[in-house]
Design a protein around this motif. Structure first.
Motif, PDB file in Angstrom:
ATOM      1  N   ALA A   1      16.324  -3.336  -6.260  1.00 12.07           N
ATOM      2  CA  ALA A   1      15.324  -2.305  -6.015  1.00 12.07           C
ATOM      3  C   ALA A   1      15.081  -1.492  -6.366  1.00 12.07           C
ATOM      4  O   ALA A   1      13.857  -0.926  -6.053  1.00 12.07           O
ATOM      5  N   ARG A   2      16.320  -0.552  -6.998  1.00 16.76           N
ATOM      6  CA  ARG A   2      16.247   0.667  -7.353  1.00 16.76           C
ATOM      7  C   ARG A   2      15.371   0.207  -8.819  1.00 16.76           C
ATOM      8  O   ARG A   2      14.653   1.928  -8.366  1.00 16.76           O
ATOM      9  N   GLU A   3      15.485  -0.695  -9.431  1.00 21.78           N
ATOM     10  CA  GLU A   3      14.851   0.145 -10.681  1.00 21.78           C
ATOM     11  C   GLU A   3      13.029  -0.339 -10.238  1.00 21.78           C
ATOM     12  O   GLU A   3      12.521   0.358 -11.048  1.00 21.78           O
ATOM     13  N   ILE A   4      12.559  -0.820  -9.306  1.00 19.34           N
ATOM     14  CA  ILE A   4      11.405  -1.648  -8.546  1.00 19.34           C
ATOM     15  C   ILE A   4      10.264  -0.163  -7.894  1.00 19.34           C
ATOM     16  O   ILE A   4      10.053   0.220  -8.453  1.00 19.34           O
ATOM     17  N   LEU A   5      11.855   0.257  -7.310  1.00 18.19           N
ATOM     18  CA  LEU A   5      10.918   2.076  -7.165  1.00 18.19           C
ATOM     19  C   LEU A   5      11.485   2.897  -8.095  1.00 18.19           C
ATOM     20  O   LEU A   5      10.428   4.136  -7.727  1.00 18.19           O
ATOM     21  N   LEU A   6      11.434   2.880  -8.995  1.00 20.09           N
ATOM     22  CA  LEU A   6      11.887   3.949  -9.541  1.00 20.09           C
ATOM     23  C   LEU A   6      10.448   3.476 -10.932  1.00 20.09           C
ATOM     24  O   LEU A   6       9.842   4.841 -11.022  1.00 20.09           O
ATOM     25  N   ARG A   7      10.168   2.442 -10.718  1.00 21.71           N
ATOM     26  CA  ARG A   7       8.907   2.001 -11.631  1.00 21.71           C
ATOM     27  C   ARG A   7       7.615   2.745 -10.680  1.00 21.71           C
ATOM     28  O   ARG A   7       6.550   2.949 -11.279  1.00 21.71           O
ATOM     29  N   ASP A   8       8.055   2.072  -9.251  1.00 22.98           N
ATOM     30  CA  ASP A   8       6.740   2.087  -9.094  1.00 22.98           C
ATOM     31  C   ASP A   8       7.247   2.832  -6.966  1.00 22.98           C
ATOM     32  O   ASP A   8       7.223   2.253  -6.296  1.00 22.98           O
ATOM     33  N   PRO A   9       7.399   3.980  -6.254  1.00 17.01           N
ATOM     34  CA  PRO A   9       7.718   4.470  -5.597  1.00 17.01           C
ATOM     35  C   PRO A   9       7.296   4.350  -3.984  1.00 17.01           C
ATOM     36  O   PRO A   9       7.675   4.533  -3.252  1.00 17.01           O
TER      37      PRO A   9
ATOM     38  N   VAL B   1       9.240  -5.399  -1.745  1.00 15.56           N
ATOM     39  CA  VAL B   1      10.138  -4.758  -2.976  1.00 15.56           C
ATOM     40  C   VAL B   1      11.615  -5.929  -2.126  1.00 15.56           C
ATOM     41  O   VAL B   1      12.142  -6.263  -3.370  1.00 15.56           O
ATOM     42  N   SER B   2      11.894  -5.771  -1.236  1.00 13.82           N
ATOM     43  CA  SER B   2      12.711  -7.248  -0.608  1.00 13.82           C
ATOM     44  C   SER B   2      12.524  -8.417  -1.769  1.00 13.82           C
ATOM     45  O   SER B   2      13.418  -8.746  -1.486  1.00 13.82           O
ATOM     46  N   ALA B   3      11.465  -8.347  -1.249  1.00 20.25           N
ATOM     47  CA  ALA B   3      10.379 -10.403  -1.695  1.00 20.25           C
ATOM     48  C   ALA B   3      11.282 -10.497  -2.912  1.00 20.25           C
ATOM     49  O   ALA B   3      11.562 -11.749  -4.189  1.00 20.25           O
TER      50      ALA B   3
ATOM     51  N   VAL C   1      16.087  -9.186  -0.926  1.00 18.86           N
ATOM     52  CA  VAL C   1      17.407  -8.076  -0.873  1.00 18.86           C
ATOM     53  C   VAL C   1      16.405  -8.882   0.870  1.00 18.86           C
ATOM     54  O   VAL C   1      15.326  -7.963   0.801  1.00 18.86           O
ATOM     55  N   SER C   2      17.182  -7.636   1.264  1.00 14.45           N
ATOM     56  CA  SER C   2      16.350  -7.731   2.357  1.00 14.45           C
ATOM     57  C   SER C   2      15.808  -5.508   3.332  1.00 14.45           C
ATOM     58  O   SER C   2      16.107  -4.759   1.777  1.00 14.45           O
ATOM     59  N   PRO C   3      14.706  -5.406   3.714  1.00 17.17           N
ATOM     60  CA  PRO C   3      13.757  -5.048   4.165  1.00 17.17           C
ATOM     61  C   PRO C   3      14.871  -3.264   4.134  1.00 17.17           C
ATOM     62  O   PRO C   3      14.164  -2.006   3.605  1.00 17.17           O
ATOM     63  N   GLY C   4      15.852  -3.700   5.537  1.00 12.75           N
ATOM     64  CA  GLY C   4      16.759  -2.612   5.658  1.00 12.75           C
ATOM     65  C   GLY C   4      17.413  -2.421   4.467  1.00 12.75           C
ATOM     66  O   GLY C   4      18.221  -0.906   4.044  1.00 12.75           O
ATOM     67  N   THR C   5      17.617  -3.003   3.560  1.00 14.45           N
ATOM     68  CA  THR C   5      18.624  -3.021   1.909  1.00 14.45           C
ATOM     69  C   THR C   5      17.864  -1.860   1.300  1.00 14.45           C
ATOM     70  O   THR C   5      18.250  -1.149   0.456  1.00 14.45           O
ATOM     71  N   VAL C   6      16.037  -2.003   1.163  1.00 18.10           N
ATOM     72  CA  VAL C   6      15.283  -1.581   0.541  1.00 18.10           C
ATOM     73  C   VAL C   6      15.884   0.258   0.846  1.00 18.10           C
ATOM     74  O   VAL C   6      15.179   0.868  -0.036  1.00 18.10           O
ATOM     75  N   ARG C   7      15.342  -0.222   2.235  1.00 18.60           N
ATOM     76  CA  ARG C   7      15.059   1.630   2.903  1.00 18.60           C
ATOM     77  C   ARG C   7      16.353   2.100   2.628  1.00 18.60           C
ATOM     78  O   ARG C   7      15.778   3.411   1.980  1.00 18.60           O
TER      79      ARG C   7
END
Length: 346
Positions: free
Chosen positions: A175-183, A190-192, A196-202
């Motif tokens: 999830a961290r890598e995805i958010l770094l590429r596209d915040p 990102v969850s899918a 991981v759960s949407p809460g974890t992504v948050r």
């Protein structure tokens, strides 16, 4: 996953000669129970026995061996049956699930033995998914997985068909890598992708936002470039492995015209899809697996269907087959559009 929703089991009931059935491969280590078979034979002897389930191609009885024995005791030459279109691994899962849910229950030892085999053949299934088939607790399945050294996978497929990471840390890192590429990516996207759960992504997003004030721009830019380079290299390697002699351009590698599949490749792809719980455990997936069985039909089967078809049915079946072909062409066109849209990041 009840017996009424068995993947690959047709709805049509046919009369099958008992002499053609194969009564082997049962998950019951002690074999059939003669007393149970006699009870079934004597219970309302005028009524028909419920249909059994038979694996197409092998005629092996997956569910209903005691009913076959009972029919023999009654002196009957044939028994009603529904056909299962699937491989041996899928047939075993169905046999265990059926014998756990109804009829003469499997013993605890048989259920544990079945769990061990399913863990070997489907290492990606979650403990809960296996437990729901064999009638054990997820904790017991987890212990069996550890005791017998079942293959370790990074992710597992649950009863709902969703893929989840075995380690929460690996999911958070993805999830961290995805958010770094596209915040700007949404929580659900990102969850899918990360499993991981949407809460974890948050939570990961909040951590990254908090780090932004403590990390100098040059460090963050370098980290983003390194992550992007790793992802690009990984995708290029996957594309080369899948199409070593084709143009490595991702849009061409994933173009709308997949290569024609030969008989062996068709059977292999169909077996892979039938073993995927993300299709097995939902209604659309089960429908798709059922109709895809036609694609694996060999020339001998087609000739037999044509030769055995009554004359008065030929016109209707020919018209329906032509309509079916047109429907498959339209489905192929829609899938090609989806492939192109997925390959094009814009």
């Amino acid at each position: 996953m009840s017996s009424e929703r068995e993947t690959g089991v047709g709805t049509d009931v046919e009369l099958v000669p008992i002499a053609e059935l194969v009564l082997k491969g049962s998950p019951r280590s002690t074999g059939e129970d003669a007393e149970h078979a006699r009870s079934l034979a004597e219970l309302d002897s005028e009524a028909e026995l419920p249909p059994i389930v038979v694996q197409r191609g092998t005629n092996r009885v997956i569910d209903g061996i005691h009913r076959v024995r009972a029919a023999r005791l009654r002196g009957e030459w044939a028994i009603r049956a529904r056909y299962f279109d699937g491989d041996d691994a899928g047939a075993f899962v169905l046999a265990v699930e059926s014998n756990v849910r109804h009829g003469l229950p499997l013993s605890l030892a048989d259920r544990k033995s079945a769990a061990r085999r399913i863990l070997r053949e489907h290492p990606g299934w979650s403990n809960r998914a296996v437990a729901s088939v064999v009638g054990l607790s997820p904790k017991t399945v987890g212990a069996l997985r550890e005791q017998h050294g079942a293959q370790v996978t990074e992710v597992r497929i649950g009863r709902d068909g969703r893929v989840r990471p075995v380690s929460a840390a690996s999911g958070r890192e993805r999830a961290r890598e995805i958010l770094l590429r596209d915040p700007t990516s949404s929580l659900r996207t990102v969850s899918a992708a990360a499993g991981v759960s949407p809460g974890t992504v948050r939570s990961v997003r909040m951590q990254l936002t908090g780090q932004a004030t403590a990390v100098v721009p040059e460090q963050r830019a370098g980290e983003q470039r390194a992550t992007a380079q790793r992802v690009t290299a990984q995708r290029a390697a996957e594309q080369r492995a899948a199409s070593p002699k084709q143009n490595p351009d991702p849009r061409r590698a994933r173009g709308p015209a997949p290569r024609p599949a030969g008989p062996d490749r068709t059977s292999a792809m169909l077996r892979a899809l039938r073993s995927d719980p993300s299709l097995r455990f939902n209604e659309s997936g089960r429908l798709l697996l059922s109709v895809l069985a036609v694609a694996a039909m060999d020339a001998n089967t087609r000739e037999r269907l044509v030769g055995d078809l009554p004359d008065h049915c030929v016109d209707f079946v020919a018209e329906l087959a032509e309509a079916s072909g047109q429907a498959w062409q339209e489905l192929a066109r829609r899938l090609a559009e989806r492939r192109s849209a997925t390959a094009d990041p814009n």
